[in-house]
Design a protein around this motif. Sequence first.
Motif, PDB file in Angstrom:
ATOM      1  N   PHE A  77     -48.211   2.685  38.390  1.00 31.36           N
ATOM      2  CA  PHE A  77     -46.774   2.693  38.151  1.00 31.36           C
ATOM      3  C   PHE A  77     -46.483   3.185  36.738  1.00 31.36           C
ATOM      4  CE2 PHE A  77     -48.304  -1.299  36.573  1.00 31.36           C
ATOM      5  CZ  PHE A  77     -47.483  -1.672  35.523  1.00 31.36           C
ATOM      6  N   ALA A  78     -45.310   3.775  36.581  1.00 29.25           N
ATOM      7  CA  ALA A  78     -44.869   4.243  35.274  1.00 29.25           C
ATOM      8  C   ALA A  78     -44.295   3.075  34.485  1.00 29.25           C
ATOM      9  CB  ALA A  78     -43.817   5.329  35.437  1.00 29.25           C
ATOM     10  N   THR A  79     -44.409   3.153  33.168  1.00 32.39           N
ATOM     11  CA  THR A  79     -43.839   2.114  32.314  1.00 32.39           C
ATOM     12  C   THR A  79     -42.321   2.186  32.354  1.00 32.39           C
ATOM     13  OG1 THR A  79     -45.743   2.189  30.813  1.00 32.39           O
ATOM     14  CG2 THR A  79     -43.712   1.206  29.966  1.00 32.39           C
ATOM     15  N   PRO A  80     -41.651   1.122  32.789  1.00 33.20           N
ATOM     16  CA  PRO A  80     -40.187   1.160  32.824  1.00 33.20           C
ATOM     17  C   PRO A  80     -39.600   1.017  31.432  1.00 33.20           C
ATOM     18  CG  PRO A  80     -40.978  -1.000  33.511  1.00 33.20           C
ATOM     19  CD  PRO A  80     -42.198  -0.145  33.307  1.00 33.20           C
ATOM     20  N   LYS A  81     -38.333   1.410  31.286  1.00 36.28           N
ATOM     21  CA  LYS A  81     -37.641   1.225  30.031  1.00 36.28           C
ATOM     22  C   LYS A  81     -37.348  -0.257  29.811  1.00 36.28           C
ATOM     23  CE  LYS A  81     -35.416   5.770  30.130  1.00 36.28           C
ATOM     24  NZ  LYS A  81     -34.118   6.493  30.132  1.00 36.28           N
ATOM     25  N   GLY A  82     -37.355  -0.657  28.556  1.00 35.19           N
ATOM     26  CA  GLY A  82     -37.090  -2.052  28.252  1.00 35.19           C
ATOM     27  C   GLY A  82     -38.066  -2.579  27.223  1.00 35.19           C
ATOM     28  N   GLU A  83     -37.643  -3.583  26.484  1.00 37.08           N
ATOM     29  CA  GLU A  83     -38.490  -4.153  25.437  1.00 37.08           C
ATOM     30  C   GLU A  83     -39.530  -5.120  25.996  1.00 37.08           C
ATOM     31  OE1 GLU A  83     -35.840  -4.503  21.506  1.00 37.08           O
ATOM     32  OE2 GLU A  83     -34.937  -5.514  23.231  1.00 37.08           O
ATOM     33  N   VAL A  84     -39.184  -5.830  27.062  1.00 36.92           N
ATOM     34  CA  VAL A  84     -40.080  -6.807  27.663  1.00 36.92           C
ATOM     35  C   VAL A  84     -40.218  -6.488  29.147  1.00 36.92           C
ATOM     36  CG1 VAL A  84     -40.451  -9.253  28.196  1.00 36.92           C
ATOM     37  CG2 VAL A  84     -39.412  -8.589  26.008  1.00 36.92           C
ATOM     38  N   ILE A  85     -41.464  -6.373  29.609  1.00 36.37           N
ATOM     39  CA  ILE A  85     -41.746  -6.027  31.008  1.00 36.37           C
ATOM     40  C   ILE A  85     -42.587  -7.150  31.614  1.00 36.37           C
ATOM     41  CG2 ILE A  85     -42.549  -4.247  32.581  1.00 36.37           C
ATOM     42  CD1 ILE A  85     -40.470  -3.269  30.569  1.00 36.37           C
ATOM     43  N   LYS A  86     -42.172  -7.616  32.785  1.00 39.59           N
ATOM     44  CA  LYS A  86     -42.879  -8.716  33.440  1.00 39.59           C
ATOM     45  C   LYS A  86     -43.068  -8.422  34.924  1.00 39.59           C
ATOM     46  CE  LYS A  86     -41.025 -12.158  30.207  1.00 39.59           C
ATOM     47  NZ  LYS A  86     -40.370 -13.481  30.039  1.00 39.59           N
ATOM     48  N   LEU A  87     -44.122  -9.017  35.472  1.00 45.68           N
ATOM     49  CA  LEU A  87     -44.346  -8.993  36.912  1.00 45.68           C
ATOM     50  C   LEU A  87     -44.120 -10.408  37.443  1.00 45.68           C
ATOM     51  CD1 LEU A  87     -47.522  -6.778  37.518  1.00 45.68           C
ATOM     52  CD2 LEU A  87     -45.206  -6.355  38.375  1.00 45.68           C
ATOM     53  N   HIS A  88     -43.268 -10.510  38.448  1.00 43.05           N
ATOM     54  CA  HIS A  88     -42.998 -11.809  39.063  1.00 43.05           C
ATOM     55  C   HIS A  88     -43.577 -11.825  40.471  1.00 43.05           C
ATOM     56  CE1 HIS A  88     -41.005 -15.567  40.037  1.00 43.05           C
ATOM     57  NE2 HIS A  88     -40.566 -15.004  41.159  1.00 43.05           N
ATOM     58  N   PHE A  89     -44.456 -12.781  40.725  1.00 42.53           N
ATOM     59  CA  PHE A  89     -45.092 -12.949  42.032  1.00 42.53           C
ATOM     60  C   PHE A  89     -44.484 -14.164  42.719  1.00 42.53           C
ATOM     61  CE2 PHE A  89     -48.060 -10.688  39.379  1.00 42.53           C
ATOM     62  CZ  PHE A  89     -48.693  -9.774  40.211  1.00 42.53           C
ATOM     63  N   GLU A  90     -43.931 -13.972  43.904  1.00 41.51           N
ATOM     64  CA  GLU A  90     -43.353 -15.108  44.622  1.00 41.51           C
ATOM     65  C   GLU A  90     -44.428 -15.980  45.263  1.00 41.51           C
ATOM     66  OE1 GLU A  90     -40.131 -14.280  47.222  1.00 41.51           O
ATOM     67  OE2 GLU A  90     -39.009 -13.126  45.742  1.00 41.51           O
ATOM     68  N   GLY A  91     -45.618 -15.430  45.505  1.00 45.84           N
ATOM     69  CA  GLY A  91     -46.691 -16.238  46.053  1.00 45.84           C
ATOM     70  C   GLY A  91     -47.922 -15.408  46.354  1.00 45.84           C
ATOM     71  N   VAL A  92     -49.078 -15.881  45.891  1.00 47.11           N
ATOM     72  CA  VAL A  92     -50.365 -15.227  46.159  1.00 47.11           C
ATOM     73  C   VAL A  92     -51.348 -16.313  46.577  1.00 47.11           C
ATOM     74  CG1 VAL A  92     -52.247 -13.824  45.241  1.00 47.11           C
ATOM     75  CG2 VAL A  92     -49.909 -13.481  44.375  1.00 47.11           C
ATOM     76  N   HIS A 155     -43.173 -11.610  48.115  1.00 46.87           N
ATOM     77  CA  HIS A 155     -42.708 -10.445  47.366  1.00 46.87           C
ATOM     78  C   HIS A 155     -43.212 -10.443  45.920  1.00 46.87           C
ATOM     79  CE1 HIS A 155     -40.088  -9.283  50.601  1.00 46.87           C
ATOM     80  NE2 HIS A 155     -39.382 -10.399  50.540  1.00 46.87           N
ATOM     81  N   VAL A 156     -43.262  -9.232  45.347  1.00 48.86           N
ATOM     82  CA  VAL A 156     -43.555  -9.018  43.928  1.00 48.86           C
ATOM     83  C   VAL A 156     -42.415  -8.204  43.336  1.00 48.86           C
ATOM     84  CG1 VAL A 156     -45.171  -8.074  42.234  1.00 48.86           C
ATOM     85  CG2 VAL A 156     -46.040  -9.074  44.367  1.00 48.86           C
ATOM     86  N   TRP A 157     -42.023  -8.540  42.098  1.00 49.51           N
ATOM     87  CA  TRP A 157     -40.923  -7.856  41.408  1.00 49.51           C
ATOM     88  C   TRP A 157     -41.395  -7.369  40.040  1.00 49.51           C
ATOM     89  CZ3 TRP A 157     -36.266  -7.445  43.998  1.00 49.51           C
ATOM     90  CH2 TRP A 157     -36.099  -8.282  45.116  1.00 49.51           C
ATOM     91  N   LEU A 158     -40.946  -6.164  39.672  1.00 51.21           N
ATOM     92  CA  LEU A 158     -41.167  -5.626  38.333  1.00 51.21           C
ATOM     93  C   LEU A 158     -39.864  -5.782  37.561  1.00 51.21           C
ATOM     94  CD1 LEU A 158     -43.018  -4.059  36.340  1.00 51.21           C
ATOM     95  CD2 LEU A 158     -42.046  -1.948  37.293  1.00 51.21           C
ATOM     96  N   GLU A 159     -39.911  -6.539  36.473  1.00 49.70           N
ATOM     97  CA  GLU A 159     -38.708  -6.886  35.733  1.00 49.70           C
ATOM     98  C   GLU A 159     -38.763  -6.304  34.327  1.00 49.70           C
ATOM     99  OE1 GLU A 159     -37.956 -11.195  37.926  1.00 49.70           O
ATOM    100  OE2 GLU A 159     -38.905 -11.138  35.947  1.00 49.70           O
ATOM    101  N   SER A 160     -37.652  -5.716  33.906  1.00 53.73           N
ATOM    102  CA  SER A 160     -37.527  -5.155  32.570  1.00 53.73           C
ATOM    103  C   SER A 160     -36.294  -5.751  31.914  1.00 53.73           C
ATOM    104  CB  SER A 160     -37.399  -3.629  32.642  1.00 53.73           C
ATOM    105  OG  SER A 160     -37.137  -3.083  31.380  1.00 53.73           O
ATOM    106  N   MET A 161     -36.408  -6.121  30.631  1.00 51.32           N
ATOM    107  CA  MET A 161     -35.297  -6.805  29.960  1.00 51.32           C
ATOM    108  C   MET A 161     -35.375  -6.582  28.460  1.00 51.32           C
ATOM    109  SD  MET A 161     -36.939 -10.549  30.651  1.00 51.32           S
ATOM    110  CE  MET A 161     -37.493  -9.924  32.264  1.00 51.32           C
TER     111      MET A 161
END
Length: 393
Positions: A77-92, A155-161
């Motif tokens: 994946f490409a680096t998204p714009k944003g100062e802080v990047i996180k991956l959120h996993f709903e369940g593994v 689900h998995v989410w890519l979050e930028s903030m």
Amino acid sequence: MKHLYLCTMMLAAFVSATAQTKQLFDNGWKFTHEGKSISVDLPHDWAIYYASDPATGASGTDGGWYPGGKGEYRKMFATPKGEVIKLHFEGVYQKAEVFINGQKAGQHAYGYTPFTIDITPYLYRDKRLNEVLVKVNNSEQPNCRWYTGSGIYRHVWLESMPALHIAENGVVVTTPEVSADKAVVKVETTISNESDSERNAVIAIGAGQMMVSVPAHQQKSVSTSFIINHPHLWSPDDPFCYEVKAELKEAGNVIHKQTVSYGVRWFTYDAEKGFVLNGKPLLLNGACVHHDDGVLGAMAFDAAEIRKVRQMKDAGFNLIRTSHNPTTRAFLDACDSIGMLVIGEAFDGWRSAKKPYDYSTLIDSCYREDIRAMVERDRNHPSIICWSIAQRC
């Protein structure tokens, strides 16, 4: 505002005018298990693709004689714009380790609680693509008294903030005073500052605004209250939900926001009157529901989660106990909007083992993290009326 249950489950990513984004990260993974690699989309449960086999199925009778083992998920994946990047996993499920570009970014042991990994330090800031690798270890069998599935099954989410942002699950709504005439709604918002300097901002909720100063690498919470006259009360027969939006502003610009749904209701219970909701006795007709979806295995598709709640409602139930672990956010959203009370359960037991590799092997290392993950995610849901910290100990 009333939420229709089909609408609350929409998975479209949202993008604001700021650096804030939340992208569904389910598609385009490469999965490797037992030396074989295939392309998969999430949610994914590798166990359900095997035949149940008493000769080789390590999960035993309780797990349906399905295999466990170890698996790996990779994605570029490409680096998204944003100062802080996180991956959120709903369940593994379970014992996940997350690597970014070959460096370990984090881990999470319990298979049923959500977790978030800050991947900012490990990302490329040039034009190179990043690689995320998730190692899943479900080889210690048997570890449950039911079918668990294996893999990234939610689900998995890519979050930028921005570095200054509203914390994850940082908007908490309570109703300390409720009657048919008036409801007092209290909103507490937690701001996180992940920058190297103190930041000043404004948190806006409805027509109200509050100044907040947050030191570097710290969090600060602020509270406000407002009144709803003649509130529309939430109940299983009339599951009406309100919304509250929190906006974080810096230099006059909205830099981050969160919108949460909540219900206005009150309840009591005692030996004489039983369970009383909004001043009226309610006979609870409940059932226990596990996380899997039959032939889908453990794969938590939103439509299947909604269907499960709808079937229970149509069968005459008004309460579900999430045996024996936290359920999905989609499931609770459906309970809120369809009208189903919920007893949210944390895990199956404490230190006394029921299976050789069950939660008794994890509890001392991660029970605080797991309880926090469950409560902080689920506390705004009007469907939740009780927490369970184990079936029996």
